[in-house]
Design an enzyme around this catalytic site. Structure first.
Site, PDB file in Angstrom:
ATOM      1  N   ASN A  11      -7.245   1.004   3.178  1.00  0.00           N
ATOM      2  CA  ASN A  11      -8.337   2.099   2.488  1.00  0.00           C
ATOM      3  C   ASN A  11      -9.157   2.825   3.966  1.00  0.00           C
ATOM      4  OD1 ASN A  11      -9.329   4.491   1.612  1.00  0.00           O
ATOM      5  ND2 ASN A  11      -9.176   3.516  -0.463  1.00  0.00           N
ATOM      6  N   ARG A  96      -3.973   3.659   1.420  1.00  0.00           N
ATOM      7  CA  ARG A  96      -3.780   5.196   1.371  1.00  0.00           C
ATOM      8  C   ARG A  96      -3.686   5.655   2.137  1.00  0.00           C
ATOM      9  NH1 ARG A  96      -9.489   7.007  -0.634  1.00  0.00           N
ATOM     10  NH2 ARG A  96      -8.707   9.443  -1.990  1.00  0.00           N
ATOM     11  N   HIS A 184      -6.358  11.539  -6.002  1.00  0.00           N
ATOM     12  CA  HIS A 184      -6.542  10.562  -6.526  1.00  0.00           C
ATOM     13  C   HIS A 184      -5.052   9.948  -7.868  1.00  0.00           C
ATOM     14  CE1 HIS A 184     -10.936  12.342  -6.388  1.00  0.00           C
ATOM     15  NE2 HIS A 184     -11.002  11.035  -6.113  1.00  0.00           N
ATOM     16  N   ARG A 244     -19.944  17.455  -2.236  1.00  0.00           N
ATOM     17  CA  ARG A 244     -18.525  18.652  -1.666  1.00  0.00           C
ATOM     18  C   ARG A 244     -18.574  19.573  -3.973  1.00  0.00           C
ATOM     19  NH1 ARG A 244     -13.666  15.246  -1.795  1.00  0.00           N
ATOM     20  NH2 ARG A 244     -14.489  13.406  -1.681  1.00  0.00           N
ATOM     21  N   GLU A 382      -6.731   1.040  -7.416  1.00  0.00           N
ATOM     22  CA  GLU A 382      -5.693   1.440  -6.411  1.00  0.00           C
ATOM     23  C   GLU A 382      -4.953   1.013  -5.329  1.00  0.00           C
ATOM     24  OE1 GLU A 382      -7.905   5.764  -5.483  1.00  0.00           O
ATOM     25  OE2 GLU A 382      -9.258   4.042  -5.944  1.00  0.00           O
TER      26      GLU A 382
END
Length: 405
Positions: A11, A96, A184, A244, A382
């Site tokens: 990742n 990922r 996600h 964000r 993940e």
């Protein structure tokens, strides 16, 4: 010595490269034998690694590799793994990848043609996609015979109805790919598989999953499939996040361009790095620091975040036609009892009620006995999803390339 086949999971971010190594043949028997990261890429790279029992195997500065040399850093990692994991044979690497566009709705083995398509998607995820691609190309440079698989954060959301994917823009823009993608997805896919194991009666249920972390989003799932989600064309939309803003009136951007003279690069810095919890609080982008702070602005940032989580969760309930369960996951979702409590309180009118003690203890099921809607805390994984997908794709390959003979 007999060897166990293993998958390397990567990742990659702008300044860090997180990695895991899983042994096993498929999703049912995967075992994480190694986790770690290379942080400080570009400045002072630091290598950290832990074994399956979370014992520290390595922790130190990498002086022998150039700070921005991603191929060199991956080469160091592979060499270190050869010596440390002598009974492990690396057969594949899974990555990922944030954006798969309209083309990739499932994991895919990396080829030059696939890589070119991923590079074309960089404008849709400018702060994530380039680093995902850089890790792939760097690994191919130091280990060209190793099969690599790209796993997409957008793929899980390909099952949504057209209404949840389409902007009210001219059709030609939609046809060009300007639409809501959602992100996600690897996290949501893991929860979709894990929840029925914990609560089989919810296998066909309407569930809002709250993936709350530095990057945050919600997903409405019915029968384990994405129906709607809060992120859209980019990972900027939806909830306020660490840095964000989440959903914002596009007229604000026009105002900033005309009245403040902001260009695309300055807007990008504002929206990706200076807004969200950090921008509102002026204190931190870390929820733990905000909850500990006595600053009124920090309190406002927390309240704004929880307000939006509850508001947008209710919107997803409308998309699904009801609400049967809520799941909290990711860093804040898994670890912040105060955030879970505030969100649940705001969803009380939908029948969400927490057991305070269970919530503080981070039990798996944290809803009160009289709660109409059960509430769960389920750690996401993940990396395990990536390993499972990677080995699944490679299972059909005739030849798997070992790390060591």
């Amino acid at each position: 010595m007999s060897h166990r086949d293993a998958c390397l999971v990567i990742n990659a971010g702008s300044s860090s490269l997180k990695f895991s190594v899983f042994c096993g043949a498929g999703k049912s028997d995967l075992e994480a034998v190694l986790t770690g990261q290379i942080s400080g890429i570009g400045t002072a790279p630091r290598f950290e690694a832990k074994d399956a029992a979370r014992h520290v195997l390595a922790d130190g500065i990498l002086d022998e590799v150039g700070p921005g040399d991603r191929a060199g850093l991956l080469g160091f990692l592979l060499t270190w793994m050869r010596h440390e994991l002598r009974d492990v044979r690396l057969v594949a690497a899974g990555h990922r990848v944030v954006h798969g566009g309209t083309r990739f709705d499932a994991p895919v083995r990396l080829t030059p043609a696939v890589l070119a398509e991923l590079e074309a998607l960089v404008p849709l995820a400018p702060l994530h996609q380039p680093h995902n691609i850089a890790a792939m190309t760097a690994l191919a440079e130091v280990y060209p015979e190793l099969p690599q698989v790209a796993c997409f954060d957008t793929a899980f959301h390909s099952t949504r109805p057209w209404q949840a994917q389409m902007f009210a823009l001219p059709r030609e823009l939609t046809d060009e790919g300007v639409r809501r993608y959602g992100f996600h997805g690897l996290s949501y896919e893991y929860i979709a598989q894990r929840l029925p194991q914990i609560a089989p009666e919810l296998a066909e249920a309407r569930v809002v999953v709250c993936h709350l972390g530095s990057g945050s989003s919600l997903c409405g799932m019915r029968a384990g499939r994405s129906v709607d989600t809060t992120m859209g064309f980019t990972a900027l939309d939806g909830l306020p996040m660490g840095t964000r803003p989440g959903a914002i009136d596009p007229g604000v951007l026009i105002y900033l361009m005309r009245e403040k003279g902001m260009g695309p690069d300055e807007l990008e810095r504002l929206l990706y790095h200076k807004s969200g919890l950090l921008g509102v609080s002026g204190v931190s982008n870390d929820m733990r620091a905000l909850l500990d702070s006595e600053s009124p602005q920090a309190a406002e940032a927390v309240e704004l975040f929880c307000f939006q989580v509850a508001k947008q969760a209710a919107g997803l309930a409308a998309s699904m036609g009801g609400l049967d369960a809520v799941v909290f996951t990711a860093g804040v979702g898994e670890n912040s009892a105060p955030v879970r409590a505030r969100v649940a309180e705001k969803l009380g009118w939908l029948g969400v009620h927490l057991d305070g003690a269970a919530n503080r203890a981070r039990a798996t099921r944290i809803s009160a006995a009289d709660s109409r809607v059960p509430v769960f805390v389920i750690p996401t994984d993940e990396e395990r999803m990536i390993a499972s997908h990677t080995l699944g794709i490679l299972a059909h390959s005739a030849v798997l390339s070992p790390l060591a003979a």
